[in-house]
Design an enzyme around this catalytic site. Sequence first.
Site: not given
Length: 193
Positions: A183, A12, A89-90, A172, A14-16
């Site tokens: 953290c 969550n 999703e590397a 999954e 923000g990679k995509t």
Amino acid sequence: MAKLYFYYSAMNAGKTTTLLQSDYNYRERGMDTLLFTPCIDTRVALGKIASRIGLEANAVSFDDRFDFFEYVRTIKLQKPNLKCILIDEAQFLKKAQVEQISRVVDELNFPVLAYGLRSDFRGEPFEGSKYLLVWADNLVEIKTICHCGRKATMNQRVDAFGHAVKEGAQIEIGGNDRYIALCRTHFNEMLKV
């Protein structure tokens, strides 16, 4: 000179969204891109990359046997304006596939932007992430925060009641319903409960 970039973070962050923005920037300037997403990620649809904020794009689906180098080498003849390769999703890449995308950079001279998680819900590296961390020319951390406000670096899988899942398959597929970014301190605290 082309480079291999690994953009990594916890869930969550923000990679995509960042991947889709990079794709948009290339296309806005009249350049073609190739987007890839793993076959196992069917949260939206096979061959579709979608961010939590509603951005989406079509992509080529890959599995463990997919050969990135041969695919890009073949497709570049059909797309002479191809300028960049983007992989969502590397973390699900295999070692051989990280070698292949390294060859795409070094031999075919295309920049490859790979986006993924650094570690799984147990704090263990994914195969793809491990080799990207070692072989990428540029490592870029995309930051997100834990509920306490500190930088989140860990991914915790949770059950339907929000309790930490401590065992299970490494992979999954899930979103906010199955994973939270924490953290290290709060990750370790949840494992003690």
